[in-house]
Write an enzyme that holds these catalytic residues in place. Structure first.
Site, PDB file in Angstrom:
ATOM      1  N   GLY A  26       0.840  -1.208   0.000  1.00 18.80           N
ATOM      2  CA  GLY A  26       0.000   0.000   0.000  1.00 18.80           C
ATOM      3  C   GLY A  26       0.867   1.246   0.000  1.00 18.80           C
ATOM      4  O   GLY A  26       0.489   2.262   0.576  1.00 18.80           O
ATOM      5  N   GLY A  82      -0.466   4.664  -1.002  1.00 14.99           N
ATOM      6  CA  GLY A  82      -1.569   5.232  -0.207  1.00 14.99           C
ATOM      7  C   GLY A  82      -1.157   6.503   0.527  1.00 14.99           C
ATOM      8  O   GLY A  82       0.024   6.830   0.668  1.00 14.99           O
ATOM      9  N   ASP A  83      -2.189   7.171   1.015  1.00 18.17           N
ATOM     10  CA  ASP A  83      -2.027   8.447   1.684  1.00 18.17           C
ATOM     11  C   ASP A  83      -1.117   8.359   2.922  1.00 18.17           C
ATOM     12  O   ASP A  83      -0.232   9.182   3.142  1.00 18.17           O
ATOM     13  CB  ASP A  83      -3.453   8.862   2.102  1.00 18.17           C
ATOM     14  N   LYS A 109       2.605   7.950   2.076  1.00 17.24           N
ATOM     15  CA  LYS A 109       3.204   9.189   1.548  1.00 17.24           C
ATOM     16  C   LYS A 109       3.370  10.245   2.636  1.00 17.24           C
ATOM     17  O   LYS A 109       4.392  10.892   2.745  1.00 17.24           O
ATOM     18  CB  LYS A 109       2.273   9.791   0.474  1.00 17.24           C
ATOM     19  N   GLU A 133     -11.287  17.854  14.733  1.00 15.42           N
ATOM     20  CA  GLU A 133     -10.415  18.049  13.565  1.00 15.42           C
ATOM     21  C   GLU A 133     -10.994  19.118  12.638  1.00 15.42           C
ATOM     22  O   GLU A 133     -12.211  19.175  12.454  1.00 15.42           O
ATOM     23  CB  GLU A 133     -10.287  16.745  12.778  1.00 15.42           C
ATOM     24  N   HIS A 190      -7.928   5.215  18.653  1.00 17.68           N
ATOM     25  CA  HIS A 190      -7.170   6.271  19.340  1.00 17.68           C
ATOM     26  C   HIS A 190      -7.813   6.726  20.652  1.00 17.68           C
ATOM     27  O   HIS A 190      -7.141   6.836  21.675  1.00 17.68           O
ATOM     28  CB  HIS A 190      -7.049   7.501  18.446  1.00 17.68           C
ATOM     29  N   LYS A 213      -8.634  22.347  15.308  1.00 22.77           N
ATOM     30  CA  LYS A 213      -7.941  21.087  15.594  1.00 22.77           C
ATOM     31  C   LYS A 213      -7.583  21.111  17.066  1.00 22.77           C
ATOM     32  O   LYS A 213      -6.874  22.017  17.533  1.00 22.77           O
ATOM     33  CB  LYS A 213      -6.675  20.994  14.740  1.00 22.77           C
TER      34      LYS A 213
HETATM   35  C1  BG6 Z   1      -6.157   8.608  11.598  1.00 20.48           C
HETATM   36  C2  BG6 Z   1      -7.533   8.715  11.046  1.00 20.48           C
HETATM   37  O1  BG6 Z   1      -5.971   7.376  12.227  1.00 20.48           O
HETATM   38  O2  BG6 Z   1      -5.928   9.649  12.542  1.00 20.48           O
HETATM   39  C3  BG6 Z   1      -7.768  10.072  10.413  1.00 20.48           C
HETATM   40  O3  BG6 Z   1      -7.755   7.696  10.068  1.00 20.48           O
HETATM   41  C4  BG6 Z   1      -7.423  11.176  11.396  1.00 20.48           C
HETATM   42  O4  BG6 Z   1      -9.114  10.206   9.976  1.00 20.48           O
HETATM   43  C5  BG6 Z   1      -6.037  10.954  11.998  1.00 20.48           C
HETATM   44  O5  BG6 Z   1      -7.463  12.411  10.710  1.00 20.48           O
HETATM   45  C6  BG6 Z   1      -5.772  11.940  13.102  1.00 20.48           C
HETATM   46  O6  BG6 Z   1      -4.442  11.804  13.512  1.00 20.48           O
HETATM   47  P1  BG6 Z   1      -3.654  13.034  14.105  1.00 20.48           P
HETATM   48  O7  BG6 Z   1      -2.365  12.470  14.564  1.00 20.48           O
HETATM   49  O8  BG6 Z   1      -3.523  14.037  13.006  1.00 20.48           O
HETATM   50  O9  BG6 Z   1      -4.511  13.554  15.222  1.00 20.48           O
END
Ligand code: BG6
Length: 450
Positions: free
Chosen positions: A16, A19-20, A23, A211, A235, A329
Protein backbone atom coordinates in the site's frame (compact mmCIF):
# COMPACT_ATOMS: atom_id res chain seq x y z
CA UNK A 1 15.11 -9.10 23.05
CA UNK A 2 15.14 -5.34 22.60
CA UNK A 3 18.80 -4.97 21.75
CA UNK A 4 18.93 -8.06 19.58
CA UNK A 5 16.79 -6.94 16.63
CA UNK A 6 17.12 -3.18 16.37
CA UNK A 7 20.39 -3.29 14.46
CA UNK A 8 19.63 -6.35 12.33
CA UNK A 9 19.74 -5.81 8.60
CA UNK A 10 16.14 -5.04 7.68
CA UNK A 11 13.81 -5.13 4.72
CA UNK A 12 10.64 -3.13 5.26
CA UNK A 13 7.97 -4.34 2.85
CA UNK A 14 5.27 -1.70 2.45
CA UNK A 15 2.02 -3.04 1.06
CA UNK A 16 0.00 0.00 0.00
CA UNK A 17 2.98 2.27 -0.60
CA UNK A 18 1.05 4.59 -2.92
CA UNK A 19 -1.57 5.23 -0.21
CA UNK A 20 -2.03 8.45 1.68
CA UNK A 21 -0.60 7.17 4.95
CA UNK A 22 2.59 5.93 3.43
CA UNK A 23 3.20 9.19 1.55
CA UNK A 24 2.30 11.54 4.39
CA UNK A 25 3.54 9.70 7.47
CA UNK A 26 5.52 6.55 6.92
CA UNK A 27 8.08 7.55 4.30
CA UNK A 28 8.81 10.93 5.93
CA UNK A 29 9.25 9.12 9.27
CA UNK A 30 11.80 6.74 7.71
CA UNK A 31 13.65 9.70 6.24
CA UNK A 32 13.85 11.35 9.68
CA UNK A 33 15.00 8.14 11.37
CA UNK A 34 17.74 7.85 8.77
CA UNK A 35 18.77 11.46 9.40
CA UNK A 36 18.89 10.72 13.15
CA UNK A 37 21.14 7.76 12.35
CA UNK A 38 19.06 5.22 14.25
CA UNK A 39 18.23 2.81 11.45
CA UNK A 40 20.18 -0.43 11.00
CA UNK A 41 23.25 -0.04 8.76
CA UNK A 42 21.54 -2.21 6.15
CA UNK A 43 17.97 -1.05 5.65
CA UNK A 44 15.97 -1.41 2.46
CA UNK A 45 12.37 -0.70 1.56
CA UNK A 46 10.35 -2.77 -0.86
CA UNK A 47 7.19 -1.01 -2.03
CA UNK A 48 4.46 -3.28 -3.32
CA UNK A 49 2.01 -2.05 -5.94
CA UNK A 50 -0.61 -3.53 -8.18
CA UNK A 51 0.10 -1.10 -11.01
CA UNK A 52 3.42 -0.24 -12.57
CA UNK A 53 4.66 2.57 -10.33
CA UNK A 54 8.31 3.57 -10.12
CA UNK A 55 10.27 4.44 -6.98
CA UNK A 56 10.73 7.90 -8.48
CA UNK A 57 6.94 8.37 -8.72
CA UNK A 58 6.52 7.34 -5.08
CA UNK A 59 9.15 9.83 -3.97
CA UNK A 60 7.54 12.55 -6.09
CA UNK A 61 4.25 11.95 -4.30
CA UNK A 62 5.74 12.67 -0.86
CA UNK A 63 4.89 16.09 0.64
CA UNK A 64 6.84 18.77 -1.21
CA UNK A 65 8.88 19.99 1.76
CA UNK A 66 9.97 16.50 2.91
CA UNK A 67 13.60 15.48 2.43
CA UNK A 68 13.81 12.21 0.52
CA UNK A 69 17.49 11.45 -0.05
CA UNK A 70 17.42 8.23 1.99
CA UNK A 71 14.15 6.98 0.48
CA UNK A 72 15.61 7.64 -2.97
CA UNK A 73 18.54 5.37 -2.20
CA UNK A 74 16.72 2.61 -0.35
CA UNK A 75 13.38 2.18 -2.06
CA UNK A 76 12.80 -0.59 -4.58
CA UNK A 77 9.48 -1.49 -6.09
CA UNK A 78 7.71 -4.78 -6.73
CA UNK A 79 4.57 -5.15 -8.80
CA UNK A 80 2.23 -7.99 -7.85
CA UNK A 81 -1.36 -9.10 -7.55
CA UNK A 82 -1.98 -9.38 -3.82
CA UNK A 83 -4.73 -11.94 -4.43
CA UNK A 84 -2.55 -14.31 -6.45
CA UNK A 85 -0.70 -16.97 -4.43
CA UNK A 86 1.84 -17.47 -7.25
CA UNK A 87 2.96 -13.86 -6.97
CA UNK A 88 4.05 -14.49 -3.37
CA UNK A 89 6.59 -17.01 -4.71
CA UNK A 90 8.05 -14.26 -6.88
CA UNK A 91 8.02 -12.01 -3.82
CA UNK A 92 10.06 -14.57 -1.87
CA UNK A 93 12.64 -14.69 -4.66
CA UNK A 94 12.86 -10.93 -4.70
CA UNK A 95 13.26 -10.73 -0.91
CA UNK A 96 15.91 -13.45 -0.94
CA UNK A 97 17.74 -11.53 -3.67
CA UNK A 98 17.67 -8.33 -1.63
CA UNK A 99 18.79 -10.17 1.52
CA UNK A 100 21.85 -11.59 -0.25
CA UNK A 101 23.37 -8.14 -0.42
CA UNK A 102 22.89 -7.52 3.30
CA UNK A 103 24.91 -8.47 6.39
CA UNK A 104 23.98 -11.33 8.74
CA UNK A 105 20.42 -12.42 9.49
CA UNK A 106 17.80 -10.19 7.92
CA UNK A 107 14.58 -9.15 9.60
CA UNK A 108 11.53 -8.61 7.44
CA UNK A 109 8.79 -6.23 8.41
CA UNK A 110 5.58 -6.55 6.41
CA UNK A 111 3.73 -3.28 6.79
CA UNK A 112 0.13 -3.55 5.62
CA UNK A 113 -1.43 -0.21 4.87
CA UNK A 114 -4.44 -1.53 2.96
CA UNK A 115 -8.22 -1.57 3.52
CA UNK A 116 -9.40 -4.13 6.11
CA UNK A 117 -11.04 -6.37 3.51
CA UNK A 118 -7.66 -6.77 1.76
CA UNK A 119 -5.60 -7.10 4.90
CA UNK A 120 -6.78 -10.57 5.96
CA UNK A 121 -6.39 -12.25 2.54
CA UNK A 122 -2.84 -10.82 2.34
CA UNK A 123 -2.03 -12.13 5.83
CA UNK A 124 -3.29 -15.56 4.79
CA UNK A 125 -1.30 -15.60 1.55
CA UNK A 126 1.86 -14.44 3.31
CA UNK A 127 1.33 -17.32 5.74
CA UNK A 128 0.51 -19.87 3.01
CA UNK A 129 3.71 -18.89 1.16
CA UNK A 130 5.68 -19.64 4.33
CA UNK A 131 6.75 -16.01 4.77
CA UNK A 132 5.43 -15.84 8.35
CA UNK A 133 7.72 -18.70 9.41
CA UNK A 134 10.94 -16.98 8.42
CA UNK A 135 12.98 -15.95 11.47
CA UNK A 136 12.73 -12.27 12.46
CA UNK A 137 9.53 -11.70 10.52
CA UNK A 138 7.02 -9.16 11.79
CA UNK A 139 3.62 -8.03 10.63
CA UNK A 140 2.69 -4.38 11.08
CA UNK A 141 -1.02 -3.74 10.74
CA UNK A 142 -2.92 -0.50 10.37
CA UNK A 143 -6.42 -0.01 11.75
CA UNK A 144 -9.30 -0.51 11.46
CA UNK A 145 -8.94 -3.97 12.98
CA UNK A 146 -12.30 -5.29 11.86
CA UNK A 147 -15.53 -3.35 11.76
CA UNK A 148 -17.20 -4.80 14.86
CA UNK A 149 -16.63 -7.40 17.55
CA UNK A 150 -17.46 -10.38 15.33
CA UNK A 151 -15.23 -9.34 12.43
CA UNK A 152 -12.36 -8.37 14.75
CA UNK A 153 -12.59 -11.77 16.44
CA UNK A 154 -12.41 -13.47 13.06
CA UNK A 155 -9.53 -11.28 11.91
CA UNK A 156 -7.54 -11.96 15.06
CA UNK A 157 -8.26 -15.71 15.08
CA UNK A 158 -7.29 -16.09 11.44
CA UNK A 159 -4.18 -13.95 11.81
CA UNK A 160 -3.13 -16.21 14.70
CA UNK A 161 -3.17 -19.20 12.36
CA UNK A 162 -0.19 -17.70 10.53
CA UNK A 163 1.52 -15.20 12.82
CA UNK A 164 2.20 -15.47 16.54
CA UNK A 165 1.00 -12.54 18.69
CA UNK A 166 4.66 -11.71 19.31
CA UNK A 167 5.08 -11.12 15.55
CA UNK A 168 2.06 -8.84 15.19
CA UNK A 169 2.36 -5.08 15.68
CA UNK A 170 -1.05 -3.36 15.53
CA UNK A 171 -0.41 0.31 15.06
CA UNK A 172 -2.28 2.98 16.96
CA UNK A 173 -0.21 6.07 16.31
CA UNK A 174 -1.88 7.86 19.24
CA UNK A 175 -0.25 5.44 21.66
CA UNK A 176 3.09 6.32 20.13
CA UNK A 177 2.59 10.07 20.45
CA UNK A 178 5.07 11.46 22.88
CA UNK A 179 2.34 13.07 24.94
CA UNK A 180 0.64 9.70 25.47
CA UNK A 181 3.81 8.45 27.09
CA UNK A 182 4.14 11.69 28.96
CA UNK A 183 0.66 11.28 30.36
CA UNK A 184 1.82 8.19 32.24
CA UNK A 185 4.92 9.86 33.59
CA UNK A 186 2.98 12.97 34.49
CA UNK A 187 0.23 11.24 36.47
CA UNK A 188 2.49 8.68 38.10
CA UNK A 189 5.68 10.64 38.61
CA UNK A 190 4.12 13.59 40.40
CA UNK A 191 2.70 13.05 43.87
CA UNK A 192 0.36 15.98 43.34
CA UNK A 193 -1.51 14.15 40.62
CA UNK A 194 -0.79 10.57 41.60
CA UNK A 195 -2.71 10.85 44.86
CA UNK A 196 -5.63 12.75 43.39
CA UNK A 197 -6.08 10.68 40.24
CA UNK A 198 -9.43 9.14 41.18
CA UNK A 199 -13.13 9.72 41.74
CA UNK A 200 -12.58 11.39 45.12
CA UNK A 201 -11.00 14.39 43.42
CA UNK A 202 -12.01 14.19 39.78
CA UNK A 203 -15.48 15.19 38.64
CA UNK A 204 -15.33 14.25 34.96
CA UNK A 205 -12.97 13.44 32.12
CA UNK A 206 -13.28 14.70 28.56
CA UNK A 207 -11.34 13.05 25.75
CA UNK A 208 -11.58 15.31 22.73
CA UNK A 209 -10.34 14.98 19.16
CA UNK A 210 -11.76 17.76 17.11
CA UNK A 211 -10.42 18.05 13.56
CA UNK A 212 -10.51 20.90 11.11
CA UNK A 213 -9.92 18.63 8.15
CA UNK A 214 -12.65 16.60 6.51
CA UNK A 215 -12.22 13.15 5.01
CA UNK A 216 -9.42 14.31 2.69
CA UNK A 217 -10.59 12.45 -0.40
CA UNK A 218 -10.86 9.11 1.43
CA UNK A 219 -14.51 8.64 0.42
CA UNK A 220 -14.50 4.85 0.04
CA UNK A 221 -12.56 4.34 3.27
CA UNK A 222 -14.70 6.71 5.28
CA UNK A 223 -18.00 5.34 4.00
CA UNK A 224 -16.99 1.96 5.42
CA UNK A 225 -15.53 3.41 8.57
CA UNK A 226 -17.09 6.55 10.07
CA UNK A 227 -15.85 8.42 13.11
CA UNK A 228 -16.69 5.70 15.63
CA UNK A 229 -14.43 3.14 13.95
CA UNK A 230 -11.86 5.61 12.70
CA UNK A 231 -11.13 7.53 15.90
CA UNK A 232 -13.13 6.22 18.86
CA UNK A 233 -12.53 2.46 18.66
CA UNK A 234 -8.81 2.97 18.37
CA UNK A 235 -7.17 6.27 19.34
CA UNK A 236 -9.70 7.64 21.79
CA UNK A 237 -10.34 4.45 23.71
CA UNK A 238 -6.58 4.05 24.00
CA UNK A 239 -6.30 7.54 25.47
CA UNK A 240 -9.15 6.65 27.82
CA UNK A 241 -7.32 3.49 28.91
CA UNK A 242 -4.11 5.45 29.53
CA UNK A 243 -6.06 7.93 31.64
CA UNK A 244 -7.91 5.38 33.75
CA UNK A 245 -5.40 2.53 34.07
CA UNK A 246 -3.60 1.63 37.26
CA UNK A 247 0.13 1.62 36.70
CA UNK A 248 2.00 -1.68 36.87
CA UNK A 249 3.07 -2.84 40.31
CA UNK A 250 6.58 -3.25 39.01
CA UNK A 251 6.66 0.55 38.47
CA UNK A 252 8.03 -0.19 35.04
CA UNK A 253 6.05 2.45 33.22
CA UNK A 254 6.97 0.97 29.86
CA UNK A 255 5.19 -2.24 30.72
CA UNK A 256 1.61 -1.18 30.47
CA UNK A 257 -0.26 -3.29 27.90
CA UNK A 258 -1.94 -5.37 30.58
CA UNK A 259 -2.85 -2.25 32.58
CA UNK A 260 -4.56 -0.74 29.53
CA UNK A 261 -6.54 -3.94 28.96
CA UNK A 262 -7.71 -3.97 32.59
CA UNK A 263 -8.92 -0.38 32.26
CA UNK A 264 -10.83 -1.19 29.06
CA UNK A 265 -12.45 -4.28 30.62
CA UNK A 266 -14.25 -2.09 33.14
CA UNK A 267 -15.60 0.46 30.68
CA UNK A 268 -19.16 0.41 29.39
CA UNK A 269 -21.92 2.64 28.10
CA UNK A 270 -24.45 3.68 30.77
CA UNK A 271 -26.96 1.13 29.49
CA UNK A 272 -29.47 1.87 32.26
CA UNK A 273 -30.10 5.30 30.72
CA UNK A 274 -31.77 6.22 27.42
CA UNK A 275 -29.17 6.35 24.59
CA UNK A 276 -30.02 9.99 23.86
CA UNK A 277 -28.46 10.85 27.23
CA UNK A 278 -25.08 9.32 26.44
CA UNK A 279 -24.78 9.17 22.68
CA UNK A 280 -25.13 11.39 19.67
CA UNK A 281 -23.77 11.39 16.13
CA UNK A 282 -23.49 13.97 13.42
CA UNK A 283 -22.49 14.43 9.80
CA UNK A 284 -21.11 17.61 8.28
CA UNK A 285 -23.17 19.24 5.55
CA UNK A 286 -21.67 18.45 2.17
CA UNK A 287 -20.39 15.02 3.21
CA UNK A 288 -22.98 13.17 1.14
CA UNK A 289 -21.99 15.02 -2.03
CA UNK A 290 -18.34 14.39 -1.29
CA UNK A 291 -18.83 10.63 -1.00
CA UNK A 292 -21.49 10.63 -3.76
CA UNK A 293 -23.98 8.83 -1.54
CA UNK A 294 -27.12 10.94 -1.03
CA UNK A 295 -28.47 8.59 1.66
CA UNK A 296 -25.28 8.13 3.64
CA UNK A 297 -25.83 7.77 7.38
CA UNK A 298 -22.10 7.58 8.13
CA UNK A 299 -21.17 9.72 11.12
CA UNK A 300 -18.38 12.26 10.96
CA UNK A 301 -19.03 13.31 14.55
CA UNK A 302 -19.51 11.24 17.73
CA UNK A 303 -20.30 12.28 21.25
CA UNK A 304 -20.27 9.36 23.68
CA UNK A 305 -20.23 9.04 27.45
CA UNK A 306 -18.78 5.96 29.13
CA UNK A 307 -18.61 4.84 32.75
CA UNK A 308 -16.13 2.58 34.50
CA UNK A 309 -16.82 -0.19 37.01
CA UNK A 310 -13.40 0.36 38.54
CA UNK A 311 -14.04 1.42 42.18
CA UNK A 312 -11.42 4.17 41.69
CA UNK A 313 -13.58 5.74 38.98
CA UNK A 314 -17.17 4.99 40.06
CA UNK A 315 -19.54 7.77 39.02
CA UNK A 316 -16.98 9.71 36.93
CA UNK A 317 -18.35 10.25 33.40
CA UNK A 318 -15.84 9.81 30.61
CA UNK A 319 -16.97 11.94 27.76
CA UNK A 320 -15.50 11.20 24.32
CA UNK A 321 -16.04 13.68 21.48
CA UNK A 322 -14.64 13.65 17.99
CA UNK A 323 -15.57 15.14 14.66
CA UNK A 324 -14.33 16.23 11.26
CA UNK A 325 -14.68 19.67 9.67
CA UNK A 326 -15.01 21.36 13.04
CA UNK A 327 -13.87 24.83 13.98
CA UNK A 328 -10.48 23.86 15.33
CA UNK A 329 -7.94 21.09 15.59
CA UNK A 330 -7.73 20.11 19.23
CA UNK A 331 -6.74 16.76 20.64
CA UNK A 332 -6.76 16.84 24.39
CA UNK A 333 -7.66 15.15 27.64
CA UNK A 334 -9.44 17.50 30.03
CA UNK A 335 -9.62 16.54 33.65
CA UNK A 336 -12.14 18.53 35.65
CA UNK A 337 -11.58 18.42 39.41
CA UNK A 338 -14.37 18.59 41.93
CA UNK A 339 -15.15 22.08 43.02
CA UNK A 340 -14.28 23.25 46.50
CA UNK A 341 -16.85 24.88 48.70
CA UNK A 342 -15.60 28.33 47.76
CA UNK A 343 -14.47 28.16 44.16
CA UNK A 344 -15.29 26.53 40.89
CA UNK A 345 -13.27 23.51 39.85
CA UNK A 346 -9.67 23.40 38.72
CA UNK A 347 -8.94 21.76 35.44
CA UNK A 348 -5.99 20.05 33.89
CA UNK A 349 -5.61 19.91 30.13
CA UNK A 350 -3.21 17.45 28.55
CA UNK A 351 -2.88 18.70 25.00
CA UNK A 352 -1.70 16.45 22.20
CA UNK A 353 -2.35 18.89 19.37
CA UNK A 354 -1.77 21.66 18.54
CA UNK A 355 0.95 23.03 20.84
CA UNK A 356 1.61 19.83 22.74
CA UNK A 357 1.63 20.68 26.39
CA UNK A 358 0.07 20.56 29.81
CA UNK A 359 -2.01 23.30 31.32
CA UNK A 360 -3.32 23.51 34.86
CA UNK A 361 -6.01 26.05 35.57
CA UNK A 362 -5.78 27.44 39.09
CA UNK A 363 -7.52 30.10 41.13
CA UNK A 364 -5.36 32.98 42.32
CA UNK A 365 -6.04 36.22 44.14
CA UNK A 366 -5.69 39.27 41.94
CA UNK A 367 -3.15 41.68 43.46
CA UNK A 368 -5.54 44.39 44.53
CA UNK A 369 -7.01 46.07 47.64
CA UNK A 370 -10.14 44.08 47.04
CA UNK A 371 -10.48 40.36 47.52
CA UNK A 372 -10.93 39.14 43.97
CA UNK A 373 -9.94 35.78 42.49
CA UNK A 374 -9.28 34.81 38.89
CA UNK A 375 -8.59 31.63 37.04
CA UNK A 376 -5.09 31.44 35.53
CA UNK A 377 -3.10 28.83 33.71
CA UNK A 378 0.15 27.23 34.66
CA UNK A 379 1.48 25.85 31.45
CA UNK A 380 4.16 23.66 29.95
CA UNK A 381 4.54 24.06 26.21
CA UNK A 382 6.48 21.15 24.78
CA UNK A 383 6.73 22.70 21.35
CA UNK A 384 8.74 25.59 22.75
CA UNK A 385 10.90 23.43 24.97
CA UNK A 386 11.56 20.46 22.72
CA UNK A 387 11.41 21.64 19.14
CA UNK A 388 12.59 18.36 17.62
CA UNK A 389 10.32 15.87 19.34
CA UNK A 390 9.93 12.67 17.31
CA UNK A 391 6.70 12.05 15.44
CA UNK A 392 4.53 9.08 16.34
CA UNK A 393 5.40 7.09 13.21
CA UNK A 394 9.11 7.36 13.96
CA UNK A 395 8.47 5.78 17.36
CA UNK A 396 6.26 3.10 15.81
CA UNK A 397 8.91 2.05 13.32
CA UNK A 398 11.74 2.16 15.79
CA UNK A 399 9.86 0.10 18.37
CA UNK A 400 8.93 -2.49 15.73
CA UNK A 401 12.60 -2.74 14.74
CA UNK A 402 13.48 -3.24 18.42
CA UNK A 403 10.68 -5.80 18.95
CA UNK A 404 9.16 -3.60 21.65
CA UNK A 405 5.38 -4.07 21.57
CA UNK A 406 4.50 -1.71 24.45
CA UNK A 407 3.08 1.04 22.28
CA UNK A 408 1.13 -1.27 19.99
CA UNK A 409 -2.42 -2.53 20.49
CA UNK A 410 -2.78 -6.13 21.60
CA UNK A 411 -5.54 -8.37 20.27
CA UNK A 412 -7.24 -8.30 23.69
CA UNK A 413 -7.42 -4.51 23.58
CA UNK A 414 -8.93 -4.59 20.11
CA UNK A 415 -11.61 -7.03 21.25
CA UNK A 416 -12.35 -5.07 24.43
CA UNK A 417 -12.79 -1.83 22.53
CA UNK A 418 -15.25 -3.42 20.11
CA UNK A 419 -17.10 -4.93 23.06
CA UNK A 420 -17.46 -1.46 24.60
CA UNK A 421 -18.82 -0.02 21.35
CA UNK A 422 -21.16 -2.90 20.44
CA UNK A 423 -24.23 -1.25 22.09
CA UNK A 424 -23.54 1.93 20.11
CA UNK A 425 -23.35 0.03 16.84
CA UNK A 426 -26.54 -1.90 17.68
CA UNK A 427 -28.36 1.30 18.54
CA UNK A 428 -27.35 2.98 15.29
CA UNK A 429 -28.30 -0.05 13.23
CA UNK A 430 -31.84 0.19 14.55
CA UNK A 431 -32.26 3.99 14.55
CA UNK A 432 -31.83 6.48 11.77
CA UNK A 433 -33.52 9.55 13.20
CA UNK A 434 -30.71 10.75 15.39
CA UNK A 435 -28.14 11.95 12.82
CA UNK A 436 -27.38 15.65 13.35
CA UNK A 437 -26.39 17.56 10.20
CA UNK A 438 -23.91 20.24 11.17
CA UNK A 439 -22.28 23.13 9.35
CA UNK A 440 -18.59 22.68 8.59
CA UNK A 441 -16.67 24.94 10.95
CA UNK A 442 -18.98 24.36 13.95
CA UNK A 443 -17.60 23.89 17.45
CA UNK A 444 -18.23 20.60 19.27
CA UNK A 445 -20.62 22.42 21.62
CA UNK A 446 -22.60 23.82 18.68
CA UNK A 447 -22.98 20.35 17.16
CA UNK A 448 -24.07 18.79 20.44
CA UNK A 449 -26.55 21.62 21.06
CA UNK A 450 -28.36 21.08 17.75
C1 BG6 B 1 -6.16 8.61 11.60
C2 BG6 B 1 -7.53 8.71 11.05
O1 BG6 B 1 -5.97 7.38 12.23
O2 BG6 B 1 -5.93 9.65 12.54
C3 BG6 B 1 -7.77 10.07 10.41
O3 BG6 B 1 -7.76 7.70 10.07
C4 BG6 B 1 -7.42 11.18 11.40
O4 BG6 B 1 -9.11 10.21 9.98
C5 BG6 B 1 -6.04 10.95 12.00
O5 BG6 B 1 -7.46 12.41 10.71
C6 BG6 B 1 -5.77 11.94 13.10
O6 BG6 B 1 -4.44 11.80 13.51
P1 BG6 B 1 -3.65 13.03 14.11
O7 BG6 B 1 -2.36 12.47 14.56
O8 BG6 B 1 -3.52 14.04 13.01
O9 BG6 B 1 -4.51 13.55 15.22
Amino acid sequence: MTASTEKLSTILVIVGITGDLSKRKLLPAIERLAAANVLPAHFKILGITRRDVSAHQVVQAMPADTPHGFINQSLEMFQMDLADGQDYKRLIERLDGMARGMDGPVQRLFYLSVPPQISLPVVKLLGAAGLSDEPHTKLLLEKPFGVDLASATELIDQTKEHFKESQVYRIDHYLAKDMAQNLIVFREGNALFRHTWNKDFIEKIDIVASEKIGIEGRAAFYEQTGALRDLVQSHLLQLTALTLMHPPESHDLRNICQCRIEALRQLHVPADQAPALWLSRGQYQGYRDEVKNPGSMVETFVDLTLMSDDPAWGGVPIHIVTGKHLKEKATEIRITYKKTEQYESNSLVIRFQPNEGIELKLWTKVPDYEWRVENHSLGLNFQEKFANAPEAYEQVLLDALKSDQTLFTTSDEVLESWRILAPVQRHWEMNSEDLILYKPGSTTTEVIAR
